[in-house]
Design an enzyme around this catalytic site. Sequence first.
Site, PDB file in Angstrom:
ATOM      1  N   ASP A  13       0.844  -1.117  -0.039  1.00  0.00           N
ATOM      2  CA  ASP A  13       0.174   0.159   0.162  1.00  0.00           C
ATOM      3  C   ASP A  13       0.734   1.243   0.074  1.00  0.00           C
ATOM      4  OD1 ASP A  13      -2.275  -1.847   0.146  1.00  0.00           O
ATOM      5  OD2 ASP A  13      -2.248  -1.684   2.377  1.00  0.00           O
ATOM      6  N   GLY A  15       1.580   2.889  -2.505  1.00  0.00           N
ATOM      7  CA  GLY A  15       1.152   3.816  -3.605  1.00  0.00           C
ATOM      8  C   GLY A  15       1.697   3.394  -5.008  1.00  0.00           C
ATOM      9  N   LYS A  16       1.810   2.145  -4.932  1.00  0.00           N
ATOM     10  CA  LYS A  16       2.672   1.551  -6.346  1.00  0.00           C
ATOM     11  C   LYS A  16       1.503   1.779  -7.566  1.00  0.00           C
ATOM     12  CE  LYS A  16       2.291  -2.495  -4.396  1.00  0.00           C
ATOM     13  NZ  LYS A  16       2.403  -2.256  -3.029  1.00  0.00           N
ATOM     14  N   GLY A  40      -4.437  -4.454  -3.794  1.00  0.00           N
ATOM     15  CA  GLY A  40      -5.430  -3.340  -4.085  1.00  0.00           C
ATOM     16  C   GLY A  40      -4.734  -2.182  -4.266  1.00  0.00           C
ATOM     17  N   HIS A  41      -4.771  -1.724  -5.675  1.00  0.00           N
ATOM     18  CA  HIS A  41      -3.978  -0.817  -6.095  1.00  0.00           C
ATOM     19  C   HIS A  41      -5.154   0.489  -6.516  1.00  0.00           C
ATOM     20  CE1 HIS A  41      -0.404  -3.492  -7.170  1.00  0.00           C
ATOM     21  NE2 HIS A  41      -0.605  -3.611  -5.908  1.00  0.00           N
ATOM     22  N   THR A  42      -4.937   1.660  -5.680  1.00  0.00           N
ATOM     23  CA  THR A  42      -5.737   2.728  -5.833  1.00  0.00           C
ATOM     24  C   THR A  42      -5.122   3.886  -6.920  1.00  0.00           C
ATOM     25  OG1 THR A  42      -6.233   2.391  -3.817  1.00  0.00           O
ATOM     26  CG2 THR A  42      -7.333   4.269  -4.800  1.00  0.00           C
ATOM     27  N   GLN A 224       1.974  -6.309  -3.325  1.00  0.00           N
ATOM     28  CA  GLN A 224       2.320  -6.447  -2.074  1.00  0.00           C
ATOM     29  C   GLN A 224       3.967  -5.625  -2.032  1.00  0.00           C
ATOM     30  OE1 GLN A 224       1.355  -9.735  -3.292  1.00  0.00           O
ATOM     31  NE2 GLN A 224      -0.515  -8.727  -2.409  1.00  0.00           N
ATOM     32  N   LEU A 332       3.865  12.521   1.258  1.00  0.00           N
ATOM     33  CA  LEU A 332       4.710  13.435   2.001  1.00  0.00           C
ATOM     34  C   LEU A 332       3.693  14.326   2.760  1.00  0.00           C
ATOM     35  CD1 LEU A 332       7.618  14.363   2.754  1.00  0.00           C
ATOM     36  CD2 LEU A 332       7.283  15.887   1.126  1.00  0.00           C
ATOM     37  N   THR A 414       2.738  13.991  -3.299  1.00  0.00           N
ATOM     38  CA  THR A 414       2.199  14.828  -2.453  1.00  0.00           C
ATOM     39  C   THR A 414       0.544  14.951  -2.345  1.00  0.00           C
ATOM     40  OG1 THR A 414       2.249  16.706  -4.155  1.00  0.00           O
ATOM     41  CG2 THR A 414       4.006  16.662  -2.659  1.00  0.00           C
TER      42      THR A 414
HETATM   43  P1  GDP Z   1      -0.605   0.213  -3.510  1.00  0.00           P
HETATM   44  O1  GDP Z   1      -1.250  -0.925  -3.073  1.00  0.00           O
HETATM   45  O2  GDP Z   1       0.799   0.506  -3.351  1.00  0.00           O
HETATM   46  O3  GDP Z   1      -1.020   0.602  -4.908  1.00  0.00           O
HETATM   47  O4  GDP Z   1      -1.339   1.335  -2.677  1.00  0.00           O
HETATM   48  P2  GDP Z   1      -2.923   1.757  -2.088  1.00  0.00           P
HETATM   49  O5  GDP Z   1      -3.433   1.955  -3.424  1.00  0.00           O
HETATM   50  O6  GDP Z   1      -3.277   0.315  -1.530  1.00  0.00           O
HETATM   51  O7  GDP Z   1      -2.778   2.685  -0.973  1.00  0.00           O
HETATM   52  C1  GDP Z   1      -2.209   3.888  -1.313  1.00  0.00           C
HETATM   53  C2  GDP Z   1      -3.245   4.913  -0.836  1.00  0.00           C
HETATM   54  O8  GDP Z   1      -2.760   6.281  -0.757  1.00  0.00           O
HETATM   55  C3  GDP Z   1      -4.530   5.112  -1.952  1.00  0.00           C
HETATM   56  O9  GDP Z   1      -5.455   5.502  -1.561  1.00  0.00           O
HETATM   57  C4  GDP Z   1      -3.864   6.341  -2.834  1.00  0.00           C
HETATM   58  O10 GDP Z   1      -4.714   6.891  -3.445  1.00  0.00           O
HETATM   59  C5  GDP Z   1      -3.240   7.142  -1.783  1.00  0.00           C
HETATM   60  N1  GDP Z   1      -2.087   7.944  -2.128  1.00  0.00           N
HETATM   61  C6  GDP Z   1      -0.884   7.671  -2.991  1.00  0.00           C
HETATM   62  N2  GDP Z   1       0.056   8.645  -3.067  1.00  0.00           N
HETATM   63  C7  GDP Z   1      -0.669   9.407  -2.211  1.00  0.00           C
HETATM   64  C8  GDP Z   1       0.143  10.734  -1.636  1.00  0.00           C
HETATM   65  O11 GDP Z   1       1.083  11.105  -2.061  1.00  0.00           O
HETATM   66  N3  GDP Z   1      -0.805  11.552  -0.875  1.00  0.00           N
HETATM   67  C9  GDP Z   1      -1.848  11.107  -0.254  1.00  0.00           C
HETATM   68  N4  GDP Z   1      -2.584  11.689   0.823  1.00  0.00           N
HETATM   69  N5  GDP Z   1      -2.641   9.944  -0.658  1.00  0.00           N
HETATM   70  C10 GDP Z   1      -1.562   9.177  -1.637  1.00  0.00           C
HETATM   71  P1  IMO Z   2      -0.724  -4.423  -2.142  1.00  0.00           P
HETATM   72  O1  IMO Z   2      -0.294  -4.830  -3.523  1.00  0.00           O
HETATM   73  C1  IMO Z   2      -1.007  -4.406   2.096  1.00  0.00           C
HETATM   74  C2  IMO Z   2      -0.984  -8.778   3.839  1.00  0.00           C
HETATM   75  C3  IMO Z   2      -2.016  -8.964   4.630  1.00  0.00           C
HETATM   76  C4  IMO Z   2      -1.581 -10.195   5.490  1.00  0.00           C
HETATM   77  C5  IMO Z   2      -0.569 -10.885   5.017  1.00  0.00           C
HETATM   78  C6  IMO Z   2      -0.808 -12.048   4.141  1.00  0.00           C
HETATM   79  O2  IMO Z   2      -1.858  -3.460  -2.240  1.00  0.00           O
HETATM   80  O3  IMO Z   2       0.186  -3.514  -1.688  1.00  0.00           O
HETATM   81  P2  IMO Z   2      -2.537 -12.743   2.110  1.00  0.00           P
HETATM   82  O4  IMO Z   2      -4.044 -12.513   1.905  1.00  0.00           O
HETATM   83  O5  IMO Z   2      -1.711 -12.251   1.117  1.00  0.00           O
HETATM   84  O6  IMO Z   2      -2.142 -14.218   2.330  1.00  0.00           O
HETATM   85  O7  IMO Z   2      -2.206 -11.699   3.536  1.00  0.00           O
HETATM   86  O8  IMO Z   2      -0.203  -9.708   3.765  1.00  0.00           O
HETATM   87  N1  IMO Z   2      -1.330  -8.188   2.398  1.00  0.00           N
HETATM   88  C7  IMO Z   2      -1.074  -6.947   2.000  1.00  0.00           C
HETATM   89  N2  IMO Z   2      -0.768  -5.741   2.857  1.00  0.00           N
HETATM   90  N3  IMO Z   2      -0.936  -4.471   0.849  1.00  0.00           N
HETATM   91  C8  IMO Z   2      -1.162  -5.702   0.055  1.00  0.00           C
HETATM   92  O9  IMO Z   2      -0.878  -5.780  -1.308  1.00  0.00           O
HETATM   93  C9  IMO Z   2      -1.158  -6.996   0.624  1.00  0.00           C
HETATM   94  N4  IMO Z   2      -1.241  -8.329   0.279  1.00  0.00           N
HETATM   95  C10 IMO Z   2      -1.273  -8.971   1.497  1.00  0.00           C
HETATM   96  O10 IMO Z   2      -2.788  -8.073   5.254  1.00  0.00           O
HETATM   97  O11 IMO Z   2      -1.043  -9.273   6.538  1.00  0.00           O
HETATM   98 MG    MG Z   3      -2.694  -1.660  -1.932  1.00  0.00          MG
END
Ligand code: GDP
Ligand code: IMO
Ligand code: MG
Length: 441
Positions: A13, A15-16, A40-42, A224, A332, A414
Site C-alpha cells: 500500500d 502507492g505503487k 488493492g492498487h488505487t 505487496q 509526504l 504530494t
Molecule cells: P498500492 O497498493 O501500493 O498501489 O497502494 P494503495 O492504493 O493500496 O494505497 C495507497 C493509498 O494512498 C491510495 O488510496 C492512494 O490514492 C493514496 N495515495 C497515493 N499517493 C498519495 C499521496 O502522495 N498523498 C496522499 N494523501 N495519498 C496518496
Molecule cells: P498491495 O499490492 C498490504 C498482507 C495481509 C496479511 C498478509 C498475508 O495492495 O500492496 P494474504 O492474503 O496475502 O495471505 O495476507 O499480507 N497483504 C497486504 N498488505 N497490501 C497488500 O497488497 C497486501 N497483500 C497482502 O494484510 O498481513
Molecule cells: Mg494496496
Amino acid sequence: MSNLAVLGLQWGDEGKGKLIDLAAEHYDVVVRCQGGNNAGHTVQVADRVYKLSLIPSGVLRPGKIGVVGNGVVINPEALLSEIDTLRSLGVDVESNLLVSNRAHVVFPYHPMLERSSEESPGKRRIGTTSRGIGPCYEDKVARRGIRVAELLSPTHFPDRFRAMAAEKSAVAEALGVHEPWDVEAALARYQGLAERMRPFVTETGKYLNQAIQEGKRLLFEGAQATMLDIDFGTYPYLTSSNATAGGLCTGSGVSPRFLHHIVGVAKAYATRVGEGPFLTEAHGPAGDDLREAGAEYGTVTGRPRRCGWFDIPLLRYAHAINHLSSLFITKLDVLDHLDTVPVCTGYRYKGATLDWMPAIAEEYAEVEPVYEELPGWSGPTAGITDFEQLPGAAKDYIAFLEDRLEIEIGGVSTGPKREETIIREGSILERVTVASDAACA
Ligand code: GDP
Ligand code: IMO
Ligand code: MG
C-alpha cells in the site's frame, strides 16, 4: 528498449498503483507477476477513483496492454467482476487484457481452508486478506493446483476438479470445518466462468518475449512489498509469493536480463495491515493521527492500517534485496501537520548494531529502533509539483532520507491524484517515467 519495474518496499500500500499509472504513459505493456486479489492498487485520475486488484493499473491508459502473468493466482469471479467494473467505468479491457494459461486458479475451498487455519487456536494468526491466496500457492508448490489452462479444458477440468474437491472436503472435515458445498453445481459454475475468461487467455510468457523482440517497452507492476515477500519478509507474517525483484521474472517468463530499471516505492512514514512485527509502529494517539491524516484503511478489506514511522534500516535492506535504480516517496503531505517527525535511523539488538533483518520474526520483534527527531515543516506540501517549492524542512527531510539510504529519491508524491507528483529534474526516475525517450539499458 528499456523496461521498468515498480516494487513496494515496506508492507504494501505504498502507492505503487499511482506510480504505475503515471509511468504507463511511456510503456506499451503492463505486467502483474505475483499475488492475486489480495492486492488493492488505487489510482485517482481527476475526480475518479479506480481500485484495481488483479488487473494491472496500467490498463487505465488507452491502448496499453495489461498482462496477468503466470505467477499470479486468479480467482475467476474476482477477475471477471473487475473486468465488468472497469468496463462500466469506460475502460476498454476487452481488447487489451491478456491472462496467463499457466496461472493457478483460486477455488472456493482455498478461502474456506484459510479461514479454518486463521481461526485455529493452535496456529499463528497471520491476519490475511481471506482471499485464499496462501492455500492456492500451497497447492501450486505441492504440484496439485489447477491452472487456467486446465480450467479451460473440457477434457481435463471435470475430473481434476472433482478429485481436488474430494481431497479438500476430506481435509476440511478432518479440520472440523463444516461448510457443505455442492461440487457438481460448483463445477458447472466454473465451466461457465472459464468460457467468459477464454478470450483473454494465452501463453503470456511467449507474448512478452515476442513483444521485447518487437521493441515494445514493458512495465512490471509489483504487488505487496519486500517485507511481505515469502523469503525476505517477516516470515511467517507475510504473503505467499515473491514480492521482490526475483518474483518479476519467475512470474512472467521474462529473463532478468530484460529488467533494466527497478524503482522502489515507500511511504514517507510506514503502515502495515495484519499481524506481525512492526518496529516503528506508533501506538495510541500518534498512530491514530497518522491513520486519519493518511486515510489508512485497507483497499481490499477496509481494515484500519497500523501506522508508524519511516524505517531507514528496513529500507536499506529492501534496497539491498532489490538493487533499486531510484526511489519514489509517497504521501509526504500526510506529515504536513506534524511539529517533529521521528525517523528510525538504526537497529540495536542485544547491545549490538544490526544491519540486516533477523530471520526469526520473534527476534526481529525484539530489535530496538533508534530514532532521530527531524523538524516538521511550516507550510503544506499537498499538491506541490516542483521540488524547489517544498518548504525547507520538507526538502531537508527528503535529503536526510536520501543521504542515509544512499539511493536517489527521484520523486515525491504530494497527493493521491496523478498530477500531485514531483519528479526531480535530471533523476533516473525522470528518465524512466516521464521522458518518452527513456534511457536504454
Ligand atoms: P498500492 O497498493 O501500493 O498501489 O497502494 P494503495 O492504493 O493500496 O494505497 C495507497 C493509498 O494512498 C491510495 O488510496 C492512494 O490514492 C493514496 N495515495 C497515493 N499517493 C498519495 C499521496 O502522495 N498523498 C496522499 N494523501 N495519498 C496518496
Ligand atoms: P498491495 O499490492 C498490504 C498482507 C495481509 C496479511 C498478509 C498475508 O495492495 O500492496 P494474504 O492474503 O496475502 O495471505 O495476507 O499480507 N497483504 C497486504 N498488505 N497490501 C497488500 O497488497 C497486501 N497483500 C497482502 O494484510 O498481513
Ligand atoms: Mg494496496
